[in-house]
Structures are given as C-alpha cells and as structure tokens.
Design a protein around this motif. Sequence first.
Motif, PDB file in Angstrom:
ATOM      1  N   ALA A 217     -23.688  -9.454 -15.361  1.00 47.82           N
ATOM      2  CA  ALA A 217     -24.159  -9.739 -14.002  1.00 47.82           C
ATOM      3  C   ALA A 217     -24.368 -11.227 -13.791  1.00 47.82           C
ATOM      4  O   ALA A 217     -24.191 -11.733 -12.667  1.00 47.82           O
ATOM      5  N   LYS A 218     -24.750 -11.949 -14.850  1.00 50.85           N
ATOM      6  CA  LYS A 218     -24.929 -13.395 -14.733  1.00 50.85           C
ATOM      7  C   LYS A 218     -23.593 -14.131 -14.695  1.00 50.85           C
ATOM      8  O   LYS A 218     -23.514 -15.277 -14.260  1.00 50.85           O
ATOM      9  N   HIS A 219     -22.535 -13.498 -15.172  1.00 50.75           N
ATOM     10  CA  HIS A 219     -21.205 -14.115 -15.139  1.00 50.75           C
ATOM     11  C   HIS A 219     -20.571 -13.999 -13.748  1.00 50.75           C
ATOM     12  O   HIS A 219     -19.771 -14.860 -13.360  1.00 50.75           O
ATOM     13  N   GLU A 220     -20.884 -12.914 -13.071  1.00 48.14           N
ATOM     14  CA  GLU A 220     -20.121 -12.503 -11.895  1.00 48.14           C
ATOM     15  C   GLU A 220     -19.907 -13.615 -10.864  1.00 48.14           C
ATOM     16  O   GLU A 220     -18.792 -13.790 -10.369  1.00 48.14           O
ATOM     17  N   PRO A 221     -20.934 -14.410 -10.500  1.00 48.97           N
ATOM     18  CA  PRO A 221     -20.702 -15.412  -9.450  1.00 48.97           C
ATOM     19  C   PRO A 221     -19.840 -16.599  -9.896  1.00 48.97           C
ATOM     20  O   PRO A 221     -19.468 -17.415  -9.047  1.00 48.97           O
ATOM     21  N   PHE A 222     -19.533 -16.689 -11.196  1.00 53.06           N
ATOM     22  CA  PHE A 222     -18.936 -17.915 -11.715  1.00 53.06           C
ATOM     23  C   PHE A 222     -17.563 -17.705 -12.361  1.00 53.06           C
ATOM     24  O   PHE A 222     -17.095 -18.556 -13.110  1.00 53.06           O
ATOM     25  N   HIS A 223     -16.951 -16.586 -12.080  1.00 55.50           N
ATOM     26  CA  HIS A 223     -15.603 -16.356 -12.613  1.00 55.50           C
ATOM     27  C   HIS A 223     -14.612 -17.348 -12.000  1.00 55.50           C
ATOM     28  O   HIS A 223     -14.776 -17.761 -10.854  1.00 55.50           O
ATOM     29  N   PRO A 224     -13.588 -17.741 -12.777  1.00 54.36           N
ATOM     30  CA  PRO A 224     -13.273 -17.276 -14.126  1.00 54.36           C
ATOM     31  C   PRO A 224     -14.152 -17.965 -15.174  1.00 54.36           C
ATOM     32  O   PRO A 224     -14.348 -19.181 -15.134  1.00 54.36           O
ATOM     33  N   MET A 225     -14.671 -17.167 -16.105  1.00 55.39           N
ATOM     34  CA  MET A 225     -15.492 -17.713 -17.181  1.00 55.39           C
ATOM     35  C   MET A 225     -14.596 -18.313 -18.265  1.00 55.39           C
ATOM     36  O   MET A 225     -13.431 -17.938 -18.406  1.00 55.39           O
ATOM     37  N   PRO A 226     -15.117 -19.255 -19.054  1.00 51.08           N
ATOM     38  CA  PRO A 226     -14.347 -19.760 -20.191  1.00 51.08           C
ATOM     39  C   PRO A 226     -13.946 -18.612 -21.114  1.00 51.08           C
ATOM     40  O   PRO A 226     -14.718 -17.679 -21.331  1.00 51.08           O
ATOM     41  N   GLU A 227     -12.724 -18.661 -21.613  1.00 49.55           N
ATOM     42  CA  GLU A 227     -12.276 -17.577 -22.490  1.00 49.55           C
ATOM     43  C   GLU A 227     -12.679 -17.865 -23.933  1.00 49.55           C
ATOM     44  O   GLU A 227     -13.095 -18.962 -24.270  1.00 49.55           O
ATOM     45  N   GLY A 228     -12.596 -16.832 -24.753  1.00 55.10           N
ATOM     46  CA  GLY A 228     -12.927 -16.986 -26.159  1.00 55.10           C
ATOM     47  C   GLY A 228     -14.277 -16.412 -26.538  1.00 55.10           C
ATOM     48  O   GLY A 228     -14.831 -16.786 -27.577  1.00 55.10           O
ATOM     49  N   PHE A 229     -14.796 -15.500 -25.717  1.00 57.09           N
ATOM     50  CA  PHE A 229     -16.095 -14.896 -25.998  1.00 57.09           C
ATOM     51  C   PHE A 229     -15.992 -13.374 -25.917  1.00 57.09           C
ATOM     52  O   PHE A 229     -15.366 -12.834 -25.003  1.00 57.09           O
ATOM     53  N   ARG A 230     -16.582 -12.703 -26.886  1.00 54.40           N
ATOM     54  CA  ARG A 230     -16.632 -11.245 -26.912  1.00 54.40           C
ATOM     55  C   ARG A 230     -18.078 -10.806 -27.087  1.00 54.40           C
ATOM     56  O   ARG A 230     -18.853 -11.477 -27.761  1.00 54.40           O
ATOM     57  N   HIS A 231     -18.404  -9.672 -26.475  1.00 56.71           N
ATOM     58  CA  HIS A 231     -19.768  -9.160 -26.536  1.00 56.71           C
ATOM     59  C   HIS A 231     -19.763  -7.733 -27.064  1.00 56.71           C
ATOM     60  O   HIS A 231     -18.944  -6.918 -26.628  1.00 56.71           O
ATOM     61  N   VAL A 232     -20.660  -7.467 -27.983  1.00 61.70           N
ATOM     62  CA  VAL A 232     -20.744  -6.149 -28.604  1.00 61.70           C
ATOM     63  C   VAL A 232     -22.191  -5.668 -28.552  1.00 61.70           C
ATOM     64  O   VAL A 232     -23.121  -6.470 -28.386  1.00 61.70           O
TER      65      VAL A 232
END
Length: 383
Positions: free
Chosen positions: A140-155
Amino acid sequence: MPVFGAPQVMFARGKGTELWDTDDKRYLDFLGGLAVISLGHANPAVAEALCRQANTLLHVSNLFANPVATEAALLLNRLLADVTGEGGQVFFCNSGAEANEAALKLARKFGGRGRHVVVSALGSFHGRTLAALAATGQPAKHEPFHPMPEGFRHVPFNDIEALAAAVDPSVAAVLLEPVQGEGGVLPADPEYLRAVRRLCDERGMLLIVDEIQTGLGRTGKWFGFEHAGIVPDVVTMAKALGNGFPIGAVWARTDRAAVFQPGDHGSTYSGTAIATAAAIAVLQEMQRIDAPRCAAERGAELATKLAAVPGVASVRGSGLLLAAELADGLDAKAVYAELLHRGLVTNAVTATALRLAPPLTVSSEEIDEAIGIITAVLEEALS
C-alpha cells in the motif's frame, strides 16, 4: 508540505519521560519519539555535548577528517565488535532511511552485476526514500509511487521456507528487522533468524539487519539480533543513536565494507562533528547506565502490568518495545486518542494494538502512572 496528518498536540518542552504542550499541560511520553528518545528528553549529557561542540566545530565536509567522527566510529565499532566478535567499519549518515540506502548499495556492490536482488519481509518497514521504500514490505505504501525500483522481493515474515524459495542466483542479500516495529511490534523467532543466517552462509548472501528501531538497548540487549545469537554482515542504526539529534549509521564487517571504494557512496553531512558529538554522548551515557539492563528490567515490569489490565488481550515485543493487543471490539485509534487526551503518549501501531516505547530511563513510578491511565481508559471503553 502535507505529508503528515494534522498534529493533535504541539509540544514545547520535555524532561526525562515528561512532555509539556504549549498550554503547559503535562504528558507522560511512552512513545519516545518513536523509539528515539531512549535517554529521555533534554538529557543533560547529550545537551552538554551538543552545546560544547556547537561552540567548537560543526562541519568541515567529508573531504577532511574530524576527531569527533573518528571517535564516534571507533566507539560504535567497539560496541559491535564486543557483541559480534567481528571488527568492522562505520559510515555515518542522517537517518534510518539513509542508513538502509547505504546498506542496499553495499549489497549491490557486493553482489555485482546480475546479482543485485534484496529479499525482505512482508510487513517490514525500512524507510520512505525510494529504494528503502521498495525494500519495505507494505504494498500500500508503494502504490502512489510506481514504478518502484526493481530488484526487491518480499516474503512472509518468520517463514524460512518462503525465504529459501525466493532465493536464486540473482539474490545478493536478505534484509530483516529483529522486531517489525511499524509492522505491529512483531518479534522474529530466534530460530528463524538462525536459519536465515545459515541460508545466507550457504548461498553466499549478505545478512543485513535493520536495527533502526531495535538497536542500542531497546530490546534488552544492545542489538535485537543478539537474542538469536547470530552475527550479521551489515547493521543499520539511527533513532536512539542521537537521542533526537539526526544521525544514522551503517556498520559492516571489515571484509564486507571493503567492497566500497572512494566515490561509491557519501553524504555532505556524513560524520559531521556536531552529530557525532551527540552519538558519543549517547553511547557513553548508555554504557554508564547499562541501557540494555534498564530496558530488560523496566520492560518486564511494563509488560507484566500491561497484561493484567482488563481490555488488554496480550502483550508482545521485547524489552521496552512493546505492543498491547486490545480485546475484541476495541479500536486502538480511539483508545490512543483518549490516552493522549488524558496525558499519555502512545501510538496505535495497528487497528487493534497500541505501541509503547518509553525512554529506557523510565521509572517504576512512571510505569504505574501510565498503567493507571490505560486502565481507566480501557475500563470506560469496555463499559
């Protein structure tokens, strides 16, 4: 700019665990500026160090050295060497987000081209600058700022199988908090952290531990990772390091830090004399009072008394970083607002839980006063 919600109180001064607003109303601060004011407001040792340094030297740029930053780096490195058994090097910056940005760049330099991915946990929080936000596991914190920097994964947090499944040859590092502070005060299971350390060793990845909220005594140990008996490759810090004066730091084991070369990273305000004077005073005062012992003892007292309050379903956390999960039907935001009205500063860390992170210098009498306010508010909410 309207990036913060409308403030409900304007605070004018503080001392120890106490705050006073502009109408001279007294409050007990059981949030500590979000785990920043570990030595209490207007701490005399820190204030004196800042005043003395302000009259001596503030800043010369990182083109030159100053003895204050050198002393602070040596002091911080000695502390980490004592708890890890490893020597390292330190980079100073201005905030936790900056510390994590530096650690992320170090991980990319360590991995090299084609091996730049960083895996972090869902529910995590690592900062609001763009790469630190990308590492934060809150879509939800990413949503307003896409495209986000690539190279991150969340588990999922505390799930070693999910983490192992996310690792492939492109992964350079794993980034975790020992306690997810903004995620709801959720401690990492010690065996999970040990398994992560083993996985990083097996796959040749860096283990970066974000100690921005947990570090420097807050959890009852100098660092949160100590509860699991592990040694990270990189540790990021901020918050308590300046007791309110802006400063962050990255520590990395010597062989890991060596991947950085001049020009790879920097900051105009890295290692200013004034900021590192605050850090020295904080570290020395924390060692003098045995800050981890203070957090462990007062944290156990606060947790026990919280758990006995009607309307508190459970208490979680470590040391003096705690969350009180409220009984079904209670709204943490409404409870927080009423506590504030009655002079107790806390934080609704989730919709159903209050976060408490008072100064490590909090007294038993102040804990009893806070418990009294919480008890009265919850009794009324339940009636």
